[in-house]
Design an enzyme around this catalytic site. Sequence first.
Site, mmCIF file in Angstrom:
data_model
loop_
_atom_site.group_PDB
_atom_site.id
_atom_site.type_symbol
_atom_site.label_atom_id
_atom_site.label_comp_id
_atom_site.label_asym_id
_atom_site.label_seq_id
_atom_site.Cartn_x
_atom_site.Cartn_y
_atom_site.Cartn_z
ATOM 1 N N ARG A 46 40.525 19.136 54.326
ATOM 2 C CA ARG A 46 40.730 19.621 52.947
ATOM 3 C C ARG A 46 40.090 18.662 51.940
ATOM 4 O O ARG A 46 39.583 19.053 50.906
ATOM 5 C CB ARG A 46 42.235 19.790 52.658
ATOM 6 C CG ARG A 46 42.514 20.070 51.195
ATOM 7 C CD ARG A 46 43.928 20.554 50.875
ATOM 8 N NE ARG A 46 44.976 20.109 51.751
ATOM 9 C CZ ARG A 46 45.554 18.899 51.734
ATOM 10 N NH1 ARG A 46 45.156 17.989 50.849
ATOM 11 N NH2 ARG A 46 46.506 18.589 52.588
ATOM 12 N N TYR A 98 35.702 39.468 33.186
ATOM 13 C CA TYR A 98 36.096 40.141 34.430
ATOM 14 C C TYR A 98 37.618 40.352 34.412
ATOM 15 O O TYR A 98 38.371 39.449 34.031
ATOM 16 C CB TYR A 98 35.658 39.269 35.621
ATOM 17 C CG TYR A 98 36.302 39.660 36.926
ATOM 18 C CD1 TYR A 98 36.171 40.952 37.426
ATOM 19 C CD2 TYR A 98 37.047 38.747 37.668
ATOM 20 C CE1 TYR A 98 36.777 41.313 38.619
ATOM 21 C CE2 TYR A 98 37.645 39.101 38.867
ATOM 22 C CZ TYR A 98 37.505 40.391 39.335
ATOM 23 O OH TYR A 98 38.108 40.753 40.515
ATOM 24 N N ASP A 170 31.215 31.270 32.423
ATOM 25 C CA ASP A 170 31.150 31.972 33.703
ATOM 26 C C ASP A 170 29.729 32.523 33.804
ATOM 27 O O ASP A 170 29.350 33.443 33.074
ATOM 28 C CB ASP A 170 32.198 33.095 33.739
ATOM 29 C CG ASP A 170 32.263 33.767 35.099
ATOM 30 O OD1 ASP A 170 31.232 33.779 35.801
ATOM 31 O OD2 ASP A 170 33.333 34.300 35.459
ATOM 32 N N LYS A 195 29.057 36.412 44.623
ATOM 33 C CA LYS A 195 28.083 37.339 44.044
ATOM 34 C C LYS A 195 26.651 36.886 44.358
ATOM 35 O O LYS A 195 26.326 36.720 45.508
ATOM 36 C CB LYS A 195 28.374 37.472 42.553
ATOM 37 C CG LYS A 195 29.855 37.801 42.250
ATOM 38 C CD LYS A 195 30.256 39.118 42.835
ATOM 39 C CE LYS A 195 31.694 39.537 42.779
ATOM 40 N NZ LYS A 195 32.762 38.624 42.676
HETATM 41 O O1 P1T Z 1 36.114 37.617 43.373
HETATM 42 P P1 P1T Z 1 36.065 36.144 43.121
HETATM 43 O O2 P1T Z 1 35.090 35.419 43.975
HETATM 44 O O3 P1T Z 1 37.413 35.510 43.085
HETATM 45 O O4 P1T Z 1 35.440 35.956 41.633
HETATM 46 C C1 P1T Z 1 36.061 36.409 40.479
HETATM 47 C C2 P1T Z 1 35.034 36.705 39.415
HETATM 48 C C3 P1T Z 1 34.798 35.756 38.433
HETATM 49 N N1 P1T Z 1 33.893 35.967 37.446
HETATM 50 C C4 P1T Z 1 33.175 37.107 37.382
HETATM 51 C C5 P1T Z 1 32.197 37.290 36.275
HETATM 52 C C6 P1T Z 1 33.353 38.093 38.351
HETATM 53 O O5 P1T Z 1 32.611 39.209 38.258
HETATM 54 C C7 P1T Z 1 34.309 37.906 39.393
HETATM 55 C C8 P1T Z 1 34.573 38.946 40.421
HETATM 56 N N2 P1T Z 1 34.081 40.223 40.093
HETATM 57 C C9 P1T Z 1 34.212 41.352 40.844
HETATM 58 C C10 P1T Z 1 34.844 41.395 42.021
HETATM 59 C C11 P1T Z 1 33.589 42.562 40.265
HETATM 60 O O6 P1T Z 1 33.409 43.578 40.971
HETATM 61 O O7 P1T Z 1 33.243 42.524 39.084
#
Ligand code: P1T
Length: 378
Positions: A46, A98, A170, A195
Site C-alpha cells: 500500500r 461530472y 479536472d 478515461k
Molecule cells: O469513474 P472514476 O474513475 O471514479 O472517475 C470519476 C470521474 C471524474 N471526473 C470526470 C470528468 C469524469 O467524467 C469521471 C467519470 N465519468 C464517467 C463515468 C462518465 O461517464 O462521465
Amino acid sequence: MGFSTDAIHAGQRPDPTTGAVITPIYQTSTYAQEELGKHKGYEYGRTQNLTREALEKNVATLEKGKYGIAFASGLAAEHALMSLVKAGDHVIGSHNVYGGTYRLFELVMKDFGIEYSWVDTSDAANIEKAVRKNTKLVFLETPTNPMLVLTDIEEAAKVCRRYNLISVVDNTFMSPYFQNPLTFGIDVVIHSSTKYINGHSDVIGGILITNNEDIHKRLRYVQNAAGGVPSPFDCWLILRSTKTLAVRMERHNQNAIAIAEHFNGSGLVEKVIYPGLKEHPQHELARKQMRGFGGMISLEIGDEKRARHLLKSVKVFTLGESLGGVESLISHPSSMTHASVPKKEKEKFGLTESLVRLSVGIEDVEDLIEDIERGLKI
Ligand code: P1T
C-alpha cells in the site's frame, strides 16, 4: 523531450534484474527486510510499489508536474483531494461537473462539515463573487461533463492566487495531450485515468498531479493512510496505455471534428455542442488553452423520443457509461452519469432529457457518422 517521447519513456527504465524493457508488474503485498529497519525502500504494497511509482512519474511528466499520486478510481482521487480541506471550510465548484463528483462532494463530504457552492465558472468573476472568509479550494472541470463549458484556466488561477485558494482542474476530458492546467498556474490536476489516459475501457483509475511540495506531502500521506491505491496490474495496464496516448488523442480529435461538422447545421439535431466548432461560445478560449478539442460531443436532439430512438438504434456506438476509450460510446447524461444531480440544478446548465453525449472513438469515422445518422432519421 516531446510529449510522445515522454509518454513512452518517462518514469521507466529497463528492469535492473533482467533488462526487461517493460516495467514489471510488482504483484506483491510485502517485501523482505534484511534486518529490523533495513530494507530497499520498499516495506508494504500500500505504501510503496514500483509499478505504481513508474505510472505516477510517467503521468506527472505528461502533465508538466513534479508529483503524481495514483488512486484506485477518479473518485478515490477526489476523495483524497478533499483531505486538503477540513470541517468548516468552503469549496467552490464548477456547476456542471461530472455527476459523481457532485454526489461525492454534496452527498458525502458535506456530512463531514465541508461547505460547497456550485457556480458558473465560465466567468472567472463568478468565482471571485463566491469567495467567502472560509473558502479554501476551487474545483474546476473544463470542459465540463457533459455541457462542454470551458473555464479560462489562467484567469481562474489568478483569482485563486489572489485569495490564497488551492486551485484544482479536472482535466479528464482533454487528457494531458491537449491541456496542461499546471502551466497556467493551477495547483492540482485530477484525472479519471479510467478515461483517455488508459483509453481501452479495461481499468478504473485516478491520479492527482501537483508541483506544490506541501500539497504533495499531504496527498502522499493520505494515499497511504486512507489506502485507496490502484493494483499493480492496473498501474501496468495504464502505463502501457499512455505510450499511445498521443496517437489515440489525435484520432479522437480528428473523428470528433468530422462528426461535429457533419451534424452541425444538418437539420437532424437542434444543436451540436463541441468546442472545436466556431459556433461554440468559447471557441476562441478553447484555441487559447487547449491544443485540440478532444473526442467528446454533446447533441441536443430537441426531442426526447428521438433521443431515445438514437440511443436504442446505434450499432457501432455502444450505449454505456464512461468515455475516452478506443471504442465509441453513447450515453444519456440526465438519467445516467448525472442521475444524482437534482433536476433543478440540471436545468440551470441546460442538461435536458433530450441531450445525448458521444464519446467518439478511433474507429473509421464514416461508420460512426452513418451509425448516428441512421439513428436520427425517424
Ligand atoms: O469513474 P472514476 O474513475 O471514479 O472517475 C470519476 C470521474 C471524474 N471526473 C470526470 C470528468 C469524469 O467524467 C469521471 C467519470 N465519468 C464517467 C463515468 C462518465 O461517464 O462521465
